[in-house]
Design a protein around this motif. Structure first.
Motif, mmCIF file in Angstrom:
data_model
loop_
_atom_site.group_PDB
_atom_site.id
_atom_site.type_symbol
_atom_site.label_atom_id
_atom_site.label_comp_id
_atom_site.label_asym_id
_atom_site.label_seq_id
_atom_site.Cartn_x
_atom_site.Cartn_y
_atom_site.Cartn_z
ATOM 1 N N GLU A 183 32.094 76.448 35.513
ATOM 2 C CA GLU A 183 31.546 77.778 35.221
ATOM 3 C C GLU A 183 31.277 78.531 36.519
ATOM 4 O OE1 GLU A 183 28.039 79.844 32.508
ATOM 5 O OE2 GLU A 183 28.482 77.719 32.302
ATOM 6 N N ARG A 184 30.718 77.834 37.495
ATOM 7 C CA ARG A 184 30.449 78.483 38.779
ATOM 8 C C ARG A 184 31.750 78.814 39.505
ATOM 9 N NH1 ARG A 184 29.229 77.448 44.186
ATOM 10 N NH2 ARG A 184 27.795 79.056 44.962
ATOM 11 N N PRO B 289 24.060 76.025 47.632
ATOM 12 C CA PRO B 289 22.867 76.785 48.025
ATOM 13 C C PRO B 289 22.068 77.177 46.798
ATOM 14 C CG PRO B 289 24.867 77.663 49.062
ATOM 15 C CD PRO B 289 25.306 76.679 48.056
ATOM 16 N N PRO B 290 20.734 77.049 46.824
ATOM 17 C CA PRO B 290 19.916 77.310 45.645
ATOM 18 C C PRO B 290 20.171 78.673 45.042
ATOM 19 C CG PRO B 290 18.579 76.338 47.393
ATOM 20 C CD PRO B 290 19.921 76.617 47.975
ATOM 21 N N PHE B 291 20.261 79.726 45.872
ATOM 22 C CA PHE B 291 20.452 81.061 45.306
ATOM 23 C C PHE B 291 21.813 81.176 44.645
ATOM 24 C CE2 PHE B 291 21.479 85.573 45.327
ATOM 25 C CZ PHE B 291 20.326 86.099 44.770
ATOM 26 N N ALA B 292 22.837 80.660 45.333
ATOM 27 C CA ALA B 292 24.188 80.769 44.782
ATOM 28 C C ALA B 292 24.325 80.004 43.489
ATOM 29 C CB ALA B 292 25.195 80.251 45.811
ATOM 30 N N SER B 293 23.643 78.853 43.376
ATOM 31 C CA SER B 293 23.792 78.026 42.176
ATOM 32 C C SER B 293 23.266 78.735 40.944
ATOM 33 C CB SER B 293 23.062 76.693 42.353
ATOM 34 O OG SER B 293 21.666 76.911 42.430
ATOM 35 N N VAL B 294 22.263 79.609 41.108
ATOM 36 C CA VAL B 294 21.691 80.296 39.963
ATOM 37 C C VAL B 294 22.398 81.611 39.694
ATOM 38 C CG1 VAL B 294 19.589 81.352 39.032
ATOM 39 C CG2 VAL B 294 19.447 79.230 40.325
ATOM 40 N N ILE C 79 35.101 79.459 28.506
ATOM 41 C CA ILE C 79 34.355 80.391 29.364
ATOM 42 C C ILE C 79 35.013 81.768 29.342
ATOM 43 C CG2 ILE C 79 33.688 80.907 31.750
ATOM 44 C CD1 ILE C 79 33.478 77.846 32.193
ATOM 45 N N ALA C 80 36.345 81.799 29.436
ATOM 46 C CA ALA C 80 37.060 83.079 29.426
ATOM 47 C C ALA C 80 36.837 83.826 28.111
ATOM 48 C CB ALA C 80 38.553 82.835 29.661
ATOM 49 N N ARG C 81 36.835 83.084 26.996
ATOM 50 C CA ARG C 81 36.596 83.718 25.691
ATOM 51 C C ARG C 81 35.174 84.265 25.608
ATOM 52 N NH1 ARG C 81 39.077 79.189 23.604
ATOM 53 N NH2 ARG C 81 37.068 78.343 22.931
ATOM 54 N N ASP D 121 36.816 76.317 45.877
ATOM 55 C CA ASP D 121 35.943 77.010 44.927
ATOM 56 C C ASP D 121 35.013 76.045 44.195
ATOM 57 O OD1 ASP D 121 37.127 79.571 45.375
ATOM 58 O OD2 ASP D 121 38.838 78.964 44.131
ATOM 59 N N LEU D 122 35.271 74.755 44.343
ATOM 60 C CA LEU D 122 34.478 73.753 43.622
ATOM 61 C C LEU D 122 33.308 73.296 44.463
ATOM 62 C CD1 LEU D 122 37.459 71.579 42.313
ATOM 63 C CD2 LEU D 122 36.151 73.255 40.993
ATOM 64 N N HIS D 123 32.102 73.412 43.931
ATOM 65 C CA HIS D 123 30.906 72.944 44.631
ATOM 66 C C HIS D 123 30.405 71.698 43.908
ATOM 67 C CE1 HIS D 123 30.356 76.466 47.307
ATOM 68 N NE2 HIS D 123 31.068 77.051 46.362
ATOM 69 N N LEU D 124 30.741 70.545 44.451
ATOM 70 C CA LEU D 124 30.396 69.274 43.826
ATOM 71 C C LEU D 124 29.207 68.654 44.534
ATOM 72 C CD1 LEU D 124 34.024 67.869 43.494
ATOM 73 C CD2 LEU D 124 32.689 69.019 41.738
ATOM 74 N N GLY D 125 28.411 67.911 43.773
ATOM 75 C CA GLY D 125 27.268 67.230 44.369
ATOM 76 C C GLY D 125 26.121 68.173 44.638
#
Length: 462
Positions: free
Chosen positions: A363-364, A386-391, A327-329, A378-382
């Motif tokens: 990635e998120r 929130p729909p907006f944040a996920s996109v 991801i960093a690259r 910082d980890l959003h599991l499951g």
């Protein structure tokens, strides 16, 4: 130039002579044997780069020779000559470890293809059980992944159809690529197709191609997936989603090694290896009558199971490090690392979406962490994202959107594209309001500077 040696095993002198002449013209030195006993003796005394054996021999059969070679000289690829139309015998020989098979009467062009392919096999390396296997697409040190890498190396030395089973996101396509890249077709194309993503009315044209003018919209000739994969590997992902009518046509194409483009009157030969996969229970679908049994047996000569991520928890740290570095690259950002609490949380999670879900989670988290370290928060599991944040990767919805100033179009919409356009407009407004000061714009948007850089790169707004 290396001289290749081949062994021909057949009790019919005419067949032995025909095969010997064919191989000699290909620059291959051939020796012949009329039965199993003399074949074994020659194999013990000489090194052969290829063996061709008839199925029916005076003192046994070709499958016995395949098994003997697998045990004593596994580096020698062996092809079995079967009676015309005897697919059961052909499949039995592939399961025993044969490289490939050819049917009588032997078609010399097909035989030459088989021989050329067998001679391209890389010499097997000494058996080792490390994570240094090449190519390194399947990362991990767990016993399950080591076993899987070893299985792919062995299957790469065969032309047998392989059915790859496993849950969604577990890495079935990576396994297929490993088989392709370690086999004799590695210089040919690898064509992956999601069978569930092709509309049923276009399926025959997509697979087999079409002639110009064969139907409305056919403005030019099209090769199709089978011919595009010629000389290489065709990977049929989610093969369970094929409609029954297409299953019949697919079975014929695989068996005949030929396709008939839509609108054409003649068949076109193709030289491909077929690998397939699905996350569904294929035997159950066969019992229900939703998947043809004859096609199931044809593509499932050898089954390879890919373990879910929850069964190899010890690999999560290595996978996470690799994903974060990638991801960093890709987005030209400083790399991020996981804190011990974050890693512990990942290792305690079930990951129903497997490696693909791990990639999405990281990635998120990469975009939302303030420093270069990703913490457990910082980890959003499951499903708690929130729909907006996920996109968008934004922690709060900006005021412009809360105010409802962006209208939702009527009728059917492309949700991903619509949300991306909202995100693009919102970022542009924030940048304009801050005179293109990225640090100030990120603060205005409620995201980290890293997250803004990531979004700008992903949306190609730089």
């Amino acid at each position: 130039m290396t001289t290749h040696n081949a062994l021909i095993v057949d009790d019919e002198p005419d067949i032995r002579d025909l095969l010997e002449i064919t191989l000699t013209r290909m620059g291959i030195k051939a020796q012949t044997a009329p039965d199993l006993a003399s074949a074994r003796k020659l194999l013990e005394e000489h090194t052969f780069h290829l063996c061709l054996t008839d199925m029916n021999l005076p003192d046994g059969n070709g499958i016995e020779l395949v098994q003997w070679i697998q045990q004593h000289t596994p580096a020698t690829p062996v092809a079995v000559i079967t009676a015309y139309g005897n697919m059961d015998t052909a499949i039995e020989s592939l399961k025993a470890g044969a490289f490939d098979f050819v049917s009588k009467p032997v078609e010399l062009p097909r035989l030459r293809e088989l021989v050329s392919s067998a001679l391209k096999l890389p010499q097997p390396k000494a058996e080792k059980d490390t994570d240094e296997d090449e190519p390194g697409l399947l990362l991990g040190n767990s016993p399950q992944i080591r076993k899987l890498r070893n299985q792919t190396r062995k299957l790469a030395r065969s032309q047998a159809p392989v059915f790859i089973s496993g849950e969604s996101g577990s890495g079935k396509e990576l396994v297929a690529r490993m088989i392709h890249l370690q086999g004799p077709r590695r210089d040919g194309p690898f064509i992956a197709v999601n069978c569930g993503a092709i509309p049923s009315e276009l399926m025959e044209s997509e697979f087999f191609g079409h002639k110009k003018g064969s139907f409305t919209g056919a403005v030019e000739n099209k090769d199709g997936l089978f011919r595009s994969a010629n000389g290489g590997t065709l990977f049929l992902d989610e093969v369970a989603d094929l409609p029954l009518a297409m299953q019949v046509k697919l079975l014929r194409a695989i068996q005949e090694k030929a396709v008939r483009p839509v609108g054409d009157t003649k068949e076109v030969p193709v030289d491909i290896r077929v690998l397939s996969a699905t996350h569904k229970n294929l035997p159950e679908l066969v019992q229900q009558g939703n998947f043809r049994q004859d096609l199931f047996y044809r593509i499932n000569v050898i089954e390879l199971a890919v373990p879910p991520l929850r069964d190899r928890v010890d690999d999560i740290a290595l996978l996470a490090r690799h994903i974060l570095e990638r991801i960093a690259r890709e987005y030209e950002c400083d790399p991020a690392t996981l804190t011990s609490q974050a890693l512990e949380r990942l290792q305690g999670y079930d990951f129903p979406g497997n490696v693909r879900e791990l990639e999405n989670v990281l990635e998120r988290a990469f975009t939302l962490c303030d420093e270069d370290a990703i913490d457990a928060d910082d980890l959003h599991l499951g499903n708690g994202v929130p729909p907006f944040a996920s996109v968008t990767g934004m922690s709060t919805a900006p005021q412009e959107i809360e105010g409802g100033s962006i209208p939702v179009p009527d009728g059917e919409i492309d949700l991903e594209g619509f949300l991306e356009s909202i995100e693009r407009q919102t970022i542009e407004k924030a940048l304009e309001a801050t005179r293109w000061n990225k640090t100030a714009a990120a603060k205005r948007l409620g995201i980290s500077f890293r997250a803004l850089r990531y979004r700008l790169k992903k949306l190609e707004m730089e």
